[in-house]
Design an enzyme around this catalytic site. Structure first.
Site, PDB file in Angstrom:
ATOM      1  N   LYS A  46     -34.546  21.253  -1.024  1.00 30.20           N
ATOM      2  CA  LYS A  46     -33.135  21.555  -1.810  1.00 30.20           C
ATOM      3  C   LYS A  46     -32.981  19.815  -0.295  1.00 30.20           C
ATOM      4  O   LYS A  46     -32.934  19.726   0.605  1.00 30.20           O
ATOM      5  CB  LYS A  46     -32.188  21.642  -1.940  1.00 30.20           C
ATOM      6  CG  LYS A  46     -31.852  23.102  -0.658  1.00 30.20           C
ATOM      7  CD  LYS A  46     -30.928  23.909  -1.151  1.00 30.20           C
ATOM      8  CE  LYS A  46     -31.396  24.645  -1.960  1.00 30.20           C
ATOM      9  NZ  LYS A  46     -30.520  25.298  -3.067  1.00 30.20           N
ATOM     10  N   ARG A  47     -31.638  19.217  -0.373  1.00 32.45           N
ATOM     11  CA  ARG A  47     -31.578  18.293   0.398  1.00 32.45           C
ATOM     12  C   ARG A  47     -31.123  19.212   1.415  1.00 32.45           C
ATOM     13  O   ARG A  47     -31.112  20.473   1.362  1.00 32.45           O
ATOM     14  CB  ARG A  47     -30.071  17.604  -0.183  1.00 32.45           C
ATOM     15  CG  ARG A  47     -30.799  16.241  -0.571  1.00 32.45           C
ATOM     16  CD  ARG A  47     -31.188  15.114  -0.218  1.00 32.45           C
ATOM     17  NE  ARG A  47     -30.851  14.767   0.245  1.00 32.45           N
ATOM     18  CZ  ARG A  47     -30.252  13.169   0.927  1.00 32.45           C
ATOM     19  NH1 ARG A  47     -31.294  12.505  -0.540  1.00 32.45           N
ATOM     20  NH2 ARG A  47     -29.958  12.595   1.850  1.00 32.45           N
ATOM     21  N   HIS A  50     -19.101  15.917  -9.948  1.00 33.36           N
ATOM     22  CA  HIS A  50     -20.254  17.295  -9.095  1.00 33.36           C
ATOM     23  C   HIS A  50     -20.299  17.164  -7.657  1.00 33.36           C
ATOM     24  O   HIS A  50     -21.187  17.813  -7.146  1.00 33.36           O
ATOM     25  CB  HIS A  50     -21.425  16.036  -8.944  1.00 33.36           C
ATOM     26  CG  HIS A  50     -22.323  15.539 -10.663  1.00 33.36           C
ATOM     27  ND1 HIS A  50     -22.820  16.354 -11.276  1.00 33.36           N
ATOM     28  CD2 HIS A  50     -22.127  14.144 -11.209  1.00 33.36           C
ATOM     29  CE1 HIS A  50     -22.969  15.604 -12.304  1.00 33.36           C
ATOM     30  NE2 HIS A  50     -22.506  14.170 -12.600  1.00 33.36           N
ATOM     31  N   LYS A  77     -35.020  26.149 -11.922  1.00 33.77           N
ATOM     32  CA  LYS A  77     -35.663  25.821 -12.257  1.00 33.77           C
ATOM     33  C   LYS A  77     -36.500  26.190 -11.475  1.00 33.77           C
ATOM     34  O   LYS A  77     -37.784  27.185 -12.377  1.00 33.77           O
ATOM     35  CB  LYS A  77     -35.952  24.331 -11.332  1.00 33.77           C
ATOM     36  CG  LYS A  77     -35.672  22.940 -12.443  1.00 33.77           C
ATOM     37  CD  LYS A  77     -35.713  22.250 -11.420  1.00 33.77           C
ATOM     38  CE  LYS A  77     -34.814  21.082 -11.529  1.00 33.77           C
ATOM     39  NZ  LYS A  77     -34.022  19.694 -10.591  1.00 33.77           N
TER      40      LYS A  77
HETATM   41  C1  26V Z   1     -22.042  13.667  -1.110  1.00 29.69           C
HETATM   42  C2  26V Z   1     -21.443  13.846  -0.093  1.00 29.69           C
HETATM   43  C3  26V Z   1     -20.932  12.403   1.112  1.00 29.69           C
HETATM   44  C4  26V Z   1     -20.369  12.280   2.016  1.00 29.69           C
HETATM   45  C5  26V Z   1     -20.867  13.216   2.878  1.00 29.69           C
HETATM   46  C6  26V Z   1     -21.041  14.445   1.860  1.00 29.69           C
HETATM   47  C7  26V Z   1     -21.124  14.807   0.710  1.00 29.69           C
HETATM   48  C8  26V Z   1     -21.986  15.916   0.029  1.00 29.69           C
HETATM   49  C9  26V Z   1     -22.219  16.401  -1.087  1.00 29.69           C
HETATM   50  C10 26V Z   1     -22.626  15.038  -2.096  1.00 29.69           C
HETATM   51  C11 26V Z   1     -23.043  15.256  -2.617  1.00 29.69           C
HETATM   52  C12 26V Z   1     -23.032  14.293  -4.239  1.00 29.69           C
HETATM   53  C13 26V Z   1     -22.614  14.315  -5.569  1.00 29.69           C
HETATM   54  C14 26V Z   1     -24.164  15.286  -5.938  1.00 29.69           C
HETATM   55  O1  26V Z   1     -25.355  15.190  -6.285  1.00 29.69           O
HETATM   56  N1  26V Z   1     -23.692  16.945  -6.752  1.00 29.69           N
HETATM   57  C15 26V Z   1     -24.743  17.662  -6.753  1.00 29.69           C
HETATM   58  O2  26V Z   1     -24.930  17.736  -8.555  1.00 29.69           O
HETATM   59  C16 26V Z   1     -25.699  18.545  -9.170  1.00 29.69           C
HETATM   60  C17 26V Z   1     -25.848  18.216 -10.457  1.00 29.69           C
HETATM   61  O3  26V Z   1     -24.451  18.351 -11.373  1.00 29.69           O
HETATM   62  C18 26V Z   1     -25.132  19.915  -8.712  1.00 29.69           C
HETATM   63  O4  26V Z   1     -26.023  21.053  -9.427  1.00 29.69           O
HETATM   64  C19 26V Z   1     -25.241  20.170  -7.052  1.00 29.69           C
HETATM   65  O5  26V Z   1     -24.871  21.475  -6.939  1.00 29.69           O
HETATM   66  C20 26V Z   1     -24.083  18.488  -6.184  1.00 29.69           C
HETATM   67  O6  26V Z   1     -23.967  19.292  -5.079  1.00 29.69           O
END
Ligand code: 26V
Length: 828
Positions: free
Chosen positions: A564-565, A373, A676
Site C-alpha cells: 500500500k502507499r 475518502h 483483494k
Molecule cells: C491524502 C492526503 C493529503 C495530504 C497529506 C495526507 C494525506 C493522506 C491521505 C490522503 C488520501 C486521499 C484520499 C484517499 O486516497 N483515500 C483512500 O480512499 C480509499 C478508497 O475509498 C480508501 O480505501 C482508503 O482507506 C483511503 O485512504
C-alpha cells in the site's frame, strides 16, 4: 470431487465455433498489424504485436459500444457521471479479453502466429493516473458500472505523466517520471472535434436587466481548450460498454505566427506550453496539502469541461430543457477534488441559462452527491480566498452567495448558535481566509457518503458532526468494493478454476454465490488443489523476487505482505519493528521450531514525505541484515519490492498468506487491498479500522487476527496524553528493538540515521506504534502457531475467499444506484 477439466473462465462463453473464432481473430490480427500498425509480420516486434492485438480487441469493444450508447439515448435513460481527478486503471489487455470472454481464443490465435499472449500482456504499460485507493476505486467502479449496464461516463484528466516510477538505490526511494504514452495508447480515441473552452482569471461584469435585477457575465482573461480522449470500458461478457472521457489541455491558438515571423520562437510557442502544463502531471495528492495554483487549475479545468459536456449532451437529448437536468443526470464527486463543479453548475444555470437562483440551487443539490475518502485533517482541501478571487472570480462570488444562503437558513432554523456559525461557514476565517471544499461539497449534495461503516460513523461524530445534526439524512454509508473480474479471475485464474469446478460457473457472474465455496472448507481434495494453486503463485512471486532483487524465497514459507502507499498512519514502521523483534528472538533461540516467514513490503512514498522515505530505507536496511544472516538458515526473509503498481499488486496478492492491515484505528477510511487479499485467500492481521471491521463480521472471528486499540480507545488515549516512556519501560522487547534501531545496528555506516525516527516515537508517537506494539507481536505469534496447522489454516483461507462476496464492487454500485443515483441496474 470431479476431476479438473477445461475450466478457465473464458471456456464458459458459448461461442458458436471455437476454431472459426480463432481463425477470425488470427486474420484480424494480421490485418491490424499490416494496415494499422504498418508492420510486416516478418519484422514485427513484440510491441507491434501488442498494438495489433489491443486494436483487434478494441474493435470488438467498439462493436458493443455503439449499441450500448444508442440504447441509452433512445430510452432516454438517466446517466451517471463519475468525476474523479484519478483513475488508476492499470493494464487493459487481459481485462478486456476476460470481459469479452475471448482470452483462450486470442491466446491460440496468437500462438498460431508465433506470439505469446502472456508476453504481450506483460509489456503493456501500466496506466497509473492515480495515487492509490481513491483512484483504484474509481477504476473498479467504472468496470462494475459497465458490467451492470449502468449508463455511466467517467470524467477525468489525461495526464501525460501519471504516478512516478519508484527506484530503490542503496535502500532509498528515488522517483523517475513515468511515460505511459511514449509508445502510443491503443485503447483511446482522440476526439479533436470535442473541444471545450475553459476560462481563468479576468473580471465579472454586472449587467442590469429591465426588471432592475443584475445578471453577471464573466470575462476570463485567459482561456484554455479541453480536448477529449475517449476510452471505451467494456463490462462483463461485453453486454454493455461505457465511456471514460479524459481531457487534455491545449492552447486555443498554439502558434503565435506573428511572434514566430519576428523570430521570437519561444514566445510563439509559449501559450501552448503554458496551457499544456495543466494536464502534464498527476499531483501526488498525499504529498502536501494541495496548496498549489496548478492543482486548482487542474480541478477547475476538468470539472468545467465535464459539466459543459454533460449539459451539452442533456440539451441535445432533452429538447433543450435545462430544468429537467436532475431527472436525467446524477453527478458523483469523487472526494472534494471536483467540488468546484458545484459553483460551476450554478454559474452555467444562472448566468448562462438564466434560471432563478433558488431553482438552480435545487437542481444542483438534486444532481450532485459526494464521497468522502479520508478524515485526516491535513488531507481536507482548502483554497485561499485570494487565489480563488484571482483565478475564478465569478465562482468566488457564487460561493459567497451559497454560503450566505446556507448560513441564513441555519440562523432561521434556530438550531445553530452564533459561535457554531463560524464552524459551519464555507469560509474559514482564522487561517487567512480559505474556502472549505468539504463543507461546500456537503451543502451542494443531496447525499454524502463514507466508504466503510466505521468511517461513515466517524464522519457523523467528528468532521461532519455539525452538518449531520442539521441534515440528519444526508450522510449514508457505501462500503467500498473491488471488481472480482480483475482481482480474482484475472489475477488468480487457478483459484477461479477451482471454484468454478466445485461451485459452478455462476461464481463468475454473481459474487454472492462465492459463499457456496464455504461448503468445501473441510474437503481434503479441495484443500489439496487450493494449496497447489497458492504454491504455484508463490513460486511465481519467488521467481520475480529473484529476478528483481536476487533474494531467494521458499514458496513453503508464510508470505506475510504489506502492500500500500507508504504513510505513517498505515504503520509500516510497526511491521518492521516487529520483524526486528522476531529476528532477535530467532537468533536468541536458534533451536526453536520457528515458522518460516517472508515479510514482503511494497509501496510508494510521496516524494517530499521525509519520514515515509526514511521508513522505506529502514525496511531495506533490515532486509539486508536479516537476509545475509546465516544463523537464520533462511527462516526469515525480508523483501521490499520496488515500484508497487496495479500490475505488481496482481502478482503479489494471489501469492499472499497473511494480509497486513494495521493502520491506527480510525485513520484508514476503508482500505481496498484488504478486500483483494482476503478474496484471494489471505488471512488478515489487522486493527478494527476501516473495512477490516466488516471483513471480520463476514469471515468470522476465528478466521482473522485482530489486535490493538479501537478507534474510540485511540481517541481516548490521545486525549489522555501518551506515556511513551512508561510503555517502553514495560516492554523489554520493544526497548531492545528501539535501542538497536537508534544505535545504528541496521545502519552501521550512518549510526545516527534512524535516531530522529525513534526520538519521534518517544516524543509523540502520534500513530500509536508503541502502544500497539506488544499486542501486535502477540498476534503475530498466534499467526505463526496457526500456520503450523495446515488444515486449519486452509480452512480459514477458504472461508475468507468464500465470505468476500459482499466486497464486490457490483454490490457497492448497486447500492449507489439505488440509494443515491436513482438509476436502474441489470439484474443478477
Ligand atoms: C491524502 C492526503 C493529503 C495530504 C497529506 C495526507 C494525506 C493522506 C491521505 C490522503 C488520501 C486521499 C484520499 C484517499 O486516497 N483515500 C483512500 O480512499 C480509499 C478508497 O475509498 C480508501 O480505501 C482508503 O482507506 C483511503 O485512504
Amino acid at each position: 470431487m470431479a476431476a479438473p477439466t477445461d475450466i478457465s473462465p473464458a471456456a464458459y462463453i458459448p461461442l458458436p465455433q471455437q476454431d472459426e473464432e480463432i481463425t477470425t481473430l488470427r486474420r484480424a490480427l494480421v490485418a491490424k498489424l499490416t494496415y494499422a500498425v504498418g508492420k510486416d509480420p516478418i519484422t514485427a516486434s513484440e510491441h507491434d504485436w501488442f498494438m495489433a492485438t489491443a486494436l483487434t480487441v478494441r474493435d470488438r469493444i467498439v462493436d458493443r459500444w455503439f449499441p450500448s450508447t444508442r440504447a441509452i439515448y433512445q430510452e432516454k435513460r438517466k446517466r451517471v457521471y463519475y468525476l474523479s481527478l484519478e483513475f488508476l486503471i492499470g493494464r487493459l489487455l487481459a481485462d478486456s479479453l476476460n470481459n469479452l470472454g475471448i482470452t483462450n481464443q486470442m491466446r491460440d490465435a496468437l500462438r498460431e502466429l508465433g506470439v505469446s499472449l502472456e508476453r504481450l500482456e506483460a509489456i503493456e504499460p501500466d496506466a497509473a493516473l492515480g495515487n492509490g485507493g481513491l483512484g483504484r476505486l474509481a477504476a473498479c467502479y467504472m468496470e462494475s458500472m459497465a458490467s451492470l449496464a449502468v449508463a455511466a461516463h467517467g470524467y477525468g484528466i489525461r495526464y501525460d505523466h501519471g504516478l512516478f516510477r519508484q527506484t530503490i538505490n542503496d535502500g532509498w526511494q528515488g522517483e523517475v517520471p513515468e511515460n505511459w504514452l511514449a509508445s502510443g495508447n491503443p485503447w483511446e480515441f482522440e476526439r479533436p472535434e470535442v473541444l471545450v473552452s475553459i476560462g481563468f482569471g479576468g473580471t465579472v461584469e454586472a449587467v442590469e436587466q429591465a426588471d432592475g435585477q443584475d445578471t453577471y457575465a464573466w470575462h476570463p482573461a485567459e482561456t484554455v481548450e479541453a480536448q477529449a480522449y475517449d476510452t471505451p470500458v467494456v463490462g462483463w461478457r461485453g453486454r454493455h460498454v461505457n465511456t471514460l472521457r479524459l481531457w487534455s489541455a491545449r492552447a486555443p491558438d498554439p502558434l503565435k505566427l506573428d511572434a514566430f515571423n519576428r523570430g521570437d520562437h519561444v514566445a510563439a510557442l509559449a501559450s501552448q506550453a503554458q496551457a499544456a502544463m495543466i494536464t502534464q502531471v498527476l499531483y501526488p495528492s498525499d504529498e502536501t496539502p494541495a496548496g498549489e495554483e496548478l492543482r486548482l487549475r487542474q480541478e477547475y479545468f476538468f470539472s468545467s469541461a465535464a459539466l459543459q459536456d454533460i449539459i451539452r449532451r442533456h440539451m441535445r437529448q432533452h429538447d433543450g430543457e435545462i430544468r429537467s437536468l436532475a431527472e436525467h443526470v446524477a453527478i458523483q464527486l469523487n472526494d472534494t477534488h471536483p467540488a468546484i463543479a458545484i459553483p460551476e453548475l450554478m454559474r452555467l444555470l444562472v448566468d448562462v441559462h438564466q434560471l432563478p437562483w433558488d431553482e438552480a440551487w435545487d437542481i444542483a443539490v438534486a444532481t450532485f452527491s459526494y464521497t468522502n475518502h479520508t478524515l485526516l485533517p491535513e488531507a481536507l482541501e482548502h483554497w485561499p480566498v485570494a487565489l480563488m478571487e484571482r483565478l475564478l472570480p465569478r465562482h468566488m462570488q457564487i460561493i459567497y452567495l451559497i454560503n450566505a444562503k446556507h448560513l441564513e437558513r441555519l440562523k432561521a432554523s434556530g438550531r445553530v448558535s452564533d459561535e457554531q456559525m463560524g464552524e459551519v461557514s464555507l469560509i474559514e476565517e482564522s487561517h487567512g481566509r480559505q474556502v472549505r471544499m468539504g463543507w461546500l461539497s456537503f451543502v451542494g449534495s443531496h447525499k454524502v457518503n463514507g466508504v466503510s461503516a466505521l468511517h461513515t460513523d466517524l464522519m457523523k461524530t467528528t468532521v461532519f458532526s455539525a452538518f449531520h445534526k442539521i441534515y440528519p439524512d444526508r450522510i449514508v454509508n457505501k462500503t467500498n468494493g473491488v471488481t472480482f473480474r480483475r482481482w480474482l479471475m484475472e489475477a488468480n485464474p487457478g483459484l477461479t478454476d477451482l471454484m468454478v469446478d466445485v461451485v459452478g460457473p455462476k461464481i463468475l457472474h454473481d459474487a454472492e454465490t462465492l459463499g457456496e465455496f464455504a461448503a468445501f472448507a473441510d474437503d481434503a481434495g479441495v484443500h489439496e488443489r487450493f494449496w497447489a494453486v497458492r504454491k504455484e503463485r508463490k513460486a511465481a512471486l519467488a521467481a520475480l523476487t529473484w529476478e528483481k532483487l536476487h533474494i531467494r524465497l521458499d514458496p513453503e514459507a508464510m508470505f506475510d505482505v504489506q502492500i500500500k502507499r507508504q504513510h505513517e498512519y498505515k504503520r509500516q514502521l510497526l511491521n518492521i519493528l516487529q520483524t526486528i523483534a522476531l529476528y532477535d528472538q530467532m537468533r536468541a533461540q536458534p533451536h526453536r521450531n520457528w515458522t518460516p516467514q517472508v515479510k514482503i513490503f511494497a509501496g510508494k512514498a510521496a516524494a517530499s514525505y521525509h519520514n515515509a522515505k526514511l521508513i522505506i530505507k529502514l525496511i531495506n536496511d533490515v532486509a539486508r541484515t536479516v537476509n545475509a544472516d546465516p544463523t537464520l538458515h533462511g527462516l526469515l526473509k525480508v523483501v521490499f519490492l520496488p515500484n508497487y503498481n496495479v500490475s505488481l499488486a496482481e502478482q503479489i496478492i494471489p501469492a499472499s498468506d497473511l494480509s497486513e492491515q494495521i493502520s491506527t484505528a480510525g485513520m484508514e477510511a476503508s482500505g481496498t487491498g484488504n478486500m483483494k487479499l482476503a478474496l484471494n485467500g489471505a488471512l488478515t492481521i489487522g486493527t478494527l479500522d476501516g473495512a477490516n471491521v466488516e471483513i471480520k463480521e463476514h469471515v468470522g472471528d476465528d478466521n482473522i487476527f485482530i489486535f490493538g486499540l479501537t478507534a474510540a480507545e485511540v481517541q481516548a488515549s490521545r486525549a489522555e496524553g501518551l506515556k511513551t516512556a512508561e510503555i517502553v519501560a514495560g516492554s523489554p522487547m520493544l526497548q531492545q528493538v528501539l535501542d538497536q534501531v537508534r544505535s545504528g545496528v541496521f545502519s552501521p555506516d550512518q549510526p545516527d540515521l534512524y535516531k530522529p525516527l525513534v526520538d519521534g516515537l518517544m516524543d509523540h508517537d502520534h500513530f500509536l506504534v508503541l502502544t500497539d506494539f506488544d499486542a501486535y507481536c502477540a498476534r503475530q505469534a498466534d499467526v505463526r502457531d496457526r500456520w503450523r496447522d495446515k488444515t486449519g489454516w486452509m480452512r480459514s483461507a477458504i472461508l475468507n475467499t468464500s465470505h468476500m462476496g459482499f466486497f464486490s464492487s457490483d454490490r457497492a454500485i448497486r447500492e449507489y444506484a439505488e440509494d443515491i443515483w436513482n438509476v436502474p441496474v441489470t439484474k443478477r
